[in-house]
Design an enzyme around this catalytic site. Sequence first.
Site: not given
Ligand code: XIL
Length: 299
Positions: A128, A170, A207, A235, A237
């Site tokens: 990020e 990422n 996401h 990641e 969802d």
């Molecule tokens: C999130 C986790 O799912 C949570 O448990 C934590 O509180 C915050 O981080 N981008 C990412 C992940 O790269 O590491 C993040 O994970 C979600 C957003």
Amino acid sequence: ASTLGAQAATSGRYFGTAVAAGRLGDSTYVSILDREFNAITPENEMKWDATEPSRNSFSFGSADQIVSHAQSHGQRMRGHTLVWHNQLPSWVSSINDANTLRSVMDNHITQVMSHFKGKIYAWDVVNEAFADGSTQHRSSVFQNVLGNGFIEEAFRTARNADPSAKLCYNDYNIEDWNAAKTQGVYSMVRDFKSRGVPIDCVGFQSHFGTGGPPSTFQTTLSNFAALGVDVQLTELDIAQASSTNYSNTVRACMNVSRCTGITVWGIRDSDSWRSSENPLLFSSNGSKKSAYDAVLSAL
Ligand code: XIL
């Protein structure tokens, strides 16, 4: 095949999930994990605040628990993440001297990667680093103190630390080809490839909201792959988890040969960081949702 991991493996891909070490004692959770998934990303356990809470004092206990689970169940590990502005201890974010921060960052990368050497398939080296709505890097202690070169520095250090791990950049909101942020990351990867800066993969966090993936997602994946990197959905969802949205997302990856794997960001809705949006493939009681069937058929 009848499970996500086994079906993904028929095309040489993996299907993974984020895992929280604190849930490894939950038998429903673990039985789904070991039945369905052949890759694991630690949800929080490899982040800087967990692995180096104070300077040069490393703690790997909960990450080691996850890695040993993966090893004994034949699951690949994605390492997440080495350099990120969040979940960063304040002793790091308060450094304002470039030489100090450079050696702290390089030491963190080297120590963490060396600890897990040989056990990690791919590392999210930098997470990020780009700003939303822009082609530029976001403000962070790394950007502000080290300047634009911090990403390249991190990747070069990572290659030396574990030459056999794939090194990924990422990020989120880089799935739409028409987004400025996507173009910024694409230019960076093109530049790294042209100058021989070591980078092997780009992770698209994926996401998504109720609208699902952008219509250009497959174009984005194939354009990045054409630069000579693997691409992965890291990641995934989707708010409300519609079957159509999940199936379109999985198909975008399946249609790109260098899209090597998909990771969902948790197992059951109740495990999700977005649990109120019910974004995952298993309901809170552990049963398969309709999105599960859609994903299995799309793999
Ligand atoms: C999130 C986790 O799912 C949570 O448990 C934590 O509180 C915050 O981080 N981008 C990412 C992940 O790269 O590491 C993040 O994970 C979600 C957003």
